[in-house]
Design an enzyme around this catalytic site. Structure first.
Site, PDB file in Angstrom:
ATOM      1  N   ARG A  58     -11.576   4.532   7.694  1.00  0.00           N
ATOM      2  CA  ARG A  58     -11.808   5.882   8.207  1.00  0.00           C
ATOM      3  C   ARG A  58     -11.613   6.966   7.158  1.00  0.00           C
ATOM      4  O   ARG A  58     -12.462   7.814   6.954  1.00  0.00           O
ATOM      5  CB  ARG A  58     -10.794   6.205   9.318  1.00  0.00           C
ATOM      6  CG  ARG A  58     -11.290   6.117  10.700  1.00  0.00           C
ATOM      7  CD  ARG A  58     -10.059   5.926  11.578  1.00  0.00           C
ATOM      8  NE  ARG A  58      -9.377   4.720  11.108  1.00  0.00           N
ATOM      9  CZ  ARG A  58      -9.595   3.519  11.610  1.00  0.00           C
ATOM     10  NH1 ARG A  58     -10.406   3.376  12.611  1.00  0.00           N
ATOM     11  NH2 ARG A  58      -8.991   2.468  11.123  1.00  0.00           N
ATOM     12  N   THR A  59     -10.458   6.938   6.515  1.00  0.00           N
ATOM     13  CA  THR A  59     -10.100   8.061   5.656  1.00  0.00           C
ATOM     14  C   THR A  59     -11.066   8.191   4.472  1.00  0.00           C
ATOM     15  O   THR A  59     -11.554   9.277   4.175  1.00  0.00           O
ATOM     16  CB  THR A  59      -8.640   7.907   5.170  1.00  0.00           C
ATOM     17  OG1 THR A  59      -7.820   7.719   6.315  1.00  0.00           O
ATOM     18  CG2 THR A  59      -8.163   9.128   4.418  1.00  0.00           C
TER      19      THR A  59
HETATM   20  C1  NCD Z   1      -3.156   5.174   8.917  1.00  0.00           C
HETATM   21  C2  NCD Z   1      -2.778   5.030   7.485  1.00  0.00           C
HETATM   22  O1  NCD Z   1      -3.477   4.419   6.684  1.00  0.00           O
HETATM   23  O2  NCD Z   1      -1.748   5.584   7.153  1.00  0.00           O
HETATM   24  N1  NCD Z   1      -4.518   5.112   9.189  1.00  0.00           N
HETATM   25  C3  NCD Z   1      -5.360   6.138   8.857  1.00  0.00           C
HETATM   26  O3  NCD Z   1      -5.306   6.731   7.813  1.00  0.00           O
HETATM   27  N2  NCD Z   1      -6.260   6.498   9.798  1.00  0.00           N
HETATM   28  C4  NCD Z   1      -2.295   4.422   9.840  1.00  0.00           C
HETATM   29  C5  NCD Z   1      -2.255   2.924   9.774  1.00  0.00           C
HETATM   30  O4  NCD Z   1      -2.637   2.302   8.785  1.00  0.00           O
HETATM   31  O5  NCD Z   1      -1.790   2.352  10.764  1.00  0.00           O
END
Ligand code: NCD
Length: 316
Positions: A58-59
């Site tokens: 996602r990020t």
């Molecule tokens: C999180 C992360 O990578 O910190 N996810 C994210 O960025 N959407 C949380 C996770 O990995 O559970």
């Protein structure tokens, strides 16, 4: 319009005023994602480098889309394909990348403080996309954006963050962010997954979901971070799901307008049941949508800030 901060390293150091500027800017940029041609020239000629030393779906995608919608040239650098696997240090990798003159760097790293080190070494705005178990400021900003869109305010809300608090950079950034905006933040989980002293960050602690959720306005469920060793801190995933999972029976204790959130990736049937993740209270996909707008806002504001600085230096 510029921010007080030059980098977005974490929400601990960010003033409420900057959070408001970012959320307001994101609200005005969101409309671009609904146009038939999803692109504005704002960052034309700027180079955005995404440095991801840890896995991300996602990020990284969200940052890439955000940069492209603003017409930046976006370059993705992933650790497995880089010289890091040949023994190069983070500082050397960064100096080499910097020599190619990027305008903004987005960094995810398993070591807490890695983006802070880069901000000291390099003269370019840095955005922290998650550093170890420390902070993940853009996730908290998109979470606050989502809640503000749905509730029209943040102040006075009760926000419950439940799950693996100990390993969660999302929890830390959200505790700082929501508290600064006047919300009351609770953390819930088994004692082994709640770090001692978390109250000093401004959170209330409970070890039972049933105690915390009945008057909550927002419930944010977090994944058990098995890759960071969380699995040894409770008996089994099955027992965890029974005691701390958000399921339809627990949802019946909640307010009718509660928002259920999750930063992803979801472990269905562990911290959240599929009926709840896909159910009427869930705003999980709204969070993903908000991510693009919030990251567009940050890229724009930090690049604009860097430009002001260059102009100021030119004058003196
Ligand atoms: C999180 C992360 O990578 O910190 N996810 C994210 O960025 N959407 C949380 C996770 O990995 O559970």
């Amino acid at each position: 319009m510029a921010l007080l901060v030059k980098h977005m390293l974490g929400l601990e150091q960010v003033e409420r005023e900057d959070i408001e500027t970012i959320l307001d800017t994101a609200a005005s940029l969101q409309e671009i994602s609904y146009r038939p041609v999803k692109k504005v020239p704002t960052l034309r000629g700027k180079t955005q480098v995404n440095l991801f030393f840890e896995p991300s779906t996602r990020t990284r995608t969200s940052f890439e889309i955000a940069g492209k919608r603003l017409s930046a040239d976006v370059v993705n650098f992933t650790a497995s394909a880089s010289s890091l696997s040949k023994g190069e240090t983070l500082a050397d990798t960064a100096r080499n990348l910097w020599a190619m003159r990027p305008d903004i760097l987005v960094v995810r790293h398993s070591a807490a403080g890695a983006p802070h080190l880069l901000a000291k070494l390099l003269d370019t705005p840095i955005i922290n996309a998650g550093d170890g178990a420390h902070e993940h400021p853009t996730q908290a900003l998109l979470d606050m954006f989502t809640v503000r869109e749905k509730k029209r305010k943040l102040s006075g809300l009760k926000v419950v963050i439940a799950g693996d608090i100990a390993h969660s950079r999302v929890a830390r950034s959200n505790i700082y962010g929501f508290s600064k905006m006047g919300a009351e933040v609770w953390v819930v989980g088994p004692p082994t997954l709640i770090p001692p002293g978390i109250e000093r960050m401004g959170a209330r602690v409970s070890y039972r979901l049933e105690e915390a959720i009945p008057d909550a306005d927002v419930i944010m469920m977090l994944r058990i971070q098995l890759e960071r060793g969380a699995g040894s801190l409770f008996p089994s995933l099955r027992e965890y799901a029974i005691r701390f999972g958000l399921n339809p029976a627990r949802m019946r204790l909640c307010k009718p307008d509660v928002l259920v959130m999750h930063p992803g990736p979801i472990n269905r049937g562990v911290e959240i049941s599929p009926e709840v993740a896909d159910g009427p209270y869930s705003v999980i996909l709204d969070q993903v949508e908000a991510g693009v707008a919030v990251r567009m806002a940050l890229l724009y504001l930090l690049c604009a800030g860097a430009e002001h600085e260059d102009t100021d230096q030119g004058r003196t």
